[in-house]
Design an enzyme around this catalytic site. Structure first.
Site, PDB file in Angstrom:
ATOM      1  N   ASP A  33       0.840  -1.202   0.000  1.00  0.00           N
ATOM      2  CA  ASP A  33       0.000   0.000   0.000  1.00  0.00           C
ATOM      3  C   ASP A  33       0.874   1.250   0.000  1.00  0.00           C
ATOM      4  OD1 ASP A  33      -2.896   1.085   0.569  1.00  0.00           O
ATOM      5  OD2 ASP A  33      -1.555   2.174   1.908  1.00  0.00           O
ATOM      6  N   PHE A  35      -3.504  -0.667  14.738  1.00  0.00           N
ATOM      7  CA  PHE A  35      -3.246  -0.723  16.171  1.00  0.00           C
ATOM      8  C   PHE A  35      -3.627   0.573  16.882  1.00  0.00           C
ATOM      9  CE2 PHE A  35       0.356  -3.424  14.401  1.00  0.00           C
ATOM     10  CZ  PHE A  35      -0.351  -4.600  14.531  1.00  0.00           C
ATOM     11  N   VAL A  92       2.108   8.665  17.930  1.00  0.00           N
ATOM     12  CA  VAL A  92       2.758   9.194  19.138  1.00  0.00           C
ATOM     13  C   VAL A  92       3.909  10.112  18.773  1.00  0.00           C
ATOM     14  CG1 VAL A  92       4.084   8.590  21.199  1.00  0.00           C
ATOM     15  CG2 VAL A  92       2.058   7.257  20.593  1.00  0.00           C
ATOM     16  N   LYS A  94      -2.210   6.168  -4.315  1.00  0.00           N
ATOM     17  CA  LYS A  94      -3.281   7.110  -3.999  1.00  0.00           C
ATOM     18  C   LYS A  94      -3.052   8.462  -4.660  1.00  0.00           C
ATOM     19  CE  LYS A  94      -3.622   4.899   0.531  1.00  0.00           C
ATOM     20  NZ  LYS A  94      -2.287   4.289   0.549  1.00  0.00           N
ATOM     21  N   HIS A 138      -7.050   9.853  -2.020  1.00  0.00           N
ATOM     22  CA  HIS A 138      -6.485   9.800  -0.672  1.00  0.00           C
ATOM     23  C   HIS A 138      -7.378  10.458   0.382  1.00  0.00           C
ATOM     24  CE1 HIS A 138      -2.310   9.344   1.385  1.00  0.00           C
ATOM     25  NE2 HIS A 138      -3.281   9.131   2.248  1.00  0.00           N
ATOM     26  N   TYR A 140       3.409   9.642   0.631  1.00  0.00           N
ATOM     27  CA  TYR A 140       4.371   8.977   1.511  1.00  0.00           C
ATOM     28  C   TYR A 140       5.808   9.337   1.148  1.00  0.00           C
ATOM     29  CZ  TYR A 140       0.312   6.059   2.703  1.00  0.00           C
ATOM     30  OH  TYR A 140      -0.928   5.606   3.094  1.00  0.00           O
ATOM     31  N   ASN A 175       3.218 -10.223  11.627  1.00  0.00           N
ATOM     32  CA  ASN A 175       1.986  -9.564  11.200  1.00  0.00           C
ATOM     33  C   ASN A 175       1.221 -10.295  10.110  1.00  0.00           C
ATOM     34  OD1 ASN A 175       2.515  -7.525  13.016  1.00  0.00           O
ATOM     35  ND2 ASN A 175       3.177  -6.038  11.501  1.00  0.00           N
ATOM     36  N   SER A 223       1.264   4.752  15.417  1.00  0.00           N
ATOM     37  CA  SER A 223       1.936   5.553  14.384  1.00  0.00           C
ATOM     38  C   SER A 223       1.903   7.047  14.666  1.00  0.00           C
ATOM     39  CB  SER A 223       1.286   5.285  13.019  1.00  0.00           C
ATOM     40  OG  SER A 223       1.464   3.947  12.628  1.00  0.00           O
ATOM     41  N   SER A 243      -3.943   2.099  10.190  1.00  0.00           N
ATOM     42  CA  SER A 243      -3.706   2.333  11.629  1.00  0.00           C
ATOM     43  C   SER A 243      -4.382   1.234  12.450  1.00  0.00           C
ATOM     44  CB  SER A 243      -4.196   3.714  12.044  1.00  0.00           C
ATOM     45  OG  SER A 243      -3.510   4.727  11.352  1.00  0.00           O
TER      46      SER A 243
END
Length: 375
Positions: free
Chosen positions: A99, A275, A281, A133, A166, A104, A337, A279, A273
């Site tokens: 992805d 979790f 913090v 995107k 996006h 990015y 993962n 990403s 995201s």
């Protein structure tokens, strides 16, 4: 009694509709037939367990009939100097979906990695699923094709498997030669940098996206960060229905109503995201107190299953029927993962994780860019 109690605690229930097919892995589960009206087929033919080949085979079927892998690797925030090797390691670990996005800033380096795995014949192009995107500054119809071609060039590809809008936000055009990727501020070097929006209808952008499919540059098109209201508006005029809606999804933001709406329209969902806060913090958009992996219900289930909290949360996503794109550049995390197919969560375990929902959103342009799209 003990067996009945165990089965009740560990059961996973599915709501059947006429004609549904369920494939059951009898090495990790048993199935029972509850009263049901209409045709139902249960195929219990997998007798060797779900091995590495199943990691690659697990997929969601899109409106075109194309199969998008359930587990992909998100390239957001993967350092440029690690991208190429990360792609190679990921393919060796079983990943086929990557992805990406213009925003990015690392598509050139990802492209180098993709070229390596193809040159080394680790996979063929048709075995890969590559997503990119369209950034906000390219929403005007005359810029959409050029933006897609730029991503294709950087990724060293002839076509994309999936191209997404996006954000449902149109910003003032920034030429490639001036700055790429353009980012959020029109002039980040200005004394007071500003985000400059422009009035581009979603219909205009979408028609240009549809043209990419007709030209063969893109196989599937979709959106990111779209609400039910925006999807309804898009569907009114779309000739090609969006195949995917990629949104923030995690136990603190379960988005049940959006998930239900997308399913009713045949739109698959990918969650980013996975979790929650992890990403964000370092971007000062969350704190360590927001870590879903530290929740007791998650750690208790992980201990019981002899899995990591991350695997438990990722499995929760898969059993909800949503694709995932967790990011990492660490080889042991890559393997962890994607190792999600040899266990399952019970209905009760699914429910207690879902009950963590706080409608807590970390990636919100209304917060970091003062552009509200969700309220």
């Amino acid at each position: 009694t003990a067996v009945a109690e165990f089965m009740d605690n560990e059961k996973v229930s599915f709501v059947w509709e006429e004609g549904d097919v369920l494939i059951v892995d009898n090495t990790v589960t048993m199935h029972s037939r509850q009263p049901f009206q209409g045709e139902r087929r249960v195929c219990a033919s997998i007798f060797k367990g779900l091995g590495p080949e199943s990691k690659e085979a697990a997929s969601l079927t899109l409106t075109t009939g194309d199969k998008m892998p359930l587990v992909g690797l998100g390239m957001w925030k993967v350092p440029k100097n690690l991208c190429g090797d990360t792609v190679v390691s990921a393919v060796k670990a079983g990943y086929r979906c990557f992805d990406n996005a213009c925003d990015y800033g690392n598509e050139t380096q990802v492209g180098e990695g993709l070229s390596k795995v193809l040159e080394q014949k680790l996979v063929t192009r048709d075995q890969l699923w590559i997503t990119s995107k369209l950034w906000n500054t390219y929403h005007e119809k005359q810029h959409v094709r050029a933006a897609c071609l730029k991503s294709l060039k950087d990724l060293n590809l002839d076509y994309l498997d999936l191209y997404l809008i996006h954000f449902p936000i149109a910003q003032k055009f920034v030429p490639f030669e001036k700055r790429y990727p353009p980012e959020w501020s029109y002039d980040p070097d200005a004394k007071n940098p500003k985000i400059i929006q422009v009035p581009v209808p979603i219909q205009e952008t979408w028609e240009a996206m549809e043209a990419l499919v007709e030209e063969g540059l893109v196989k599937n098109i979709g959106v990111c960060n779209f609400s039910c209201a925006l999807l309804r508006e898009l569907l009114k005029t779309a000739k090609i229905k969006p195949a995917v809606n990629q949104v923030e999804l995690h136990p603190y933001l379960t988005q049940e109503k959006l998930l239900k709406f997308c399913r009713s329209k045949g739109i698959q969902m990918t969650g980013f995201s996975s979790f929650g806060a992890m990403s964000y913090v370092e971007l000062n958009m969350a704190t360590k107190a927001d870590f879903v992996l530290d929740e007791k219900v998650v750690t208790d289930i992980a201990a019981k299953k002899n899995k990591t909290p991350a695997q438990v949360v990722l499995r929760w996503h898969l059993q909800r029927g949503t694709a995932i794109i967790p990011k990492t550049s660490k080889e042991h995390r890559l393997k962890e993962n994607i190792d999600l197919f040899g266990f399952s969560l019970s209905e009760n375990e699914m429910n207690v994780i879902s009950a963590l929902n706080k409608n807590k959103r970390f990636n919100d342009p209304g917060e970091f860019a003062d552009i509200a799209i969700y309220d």
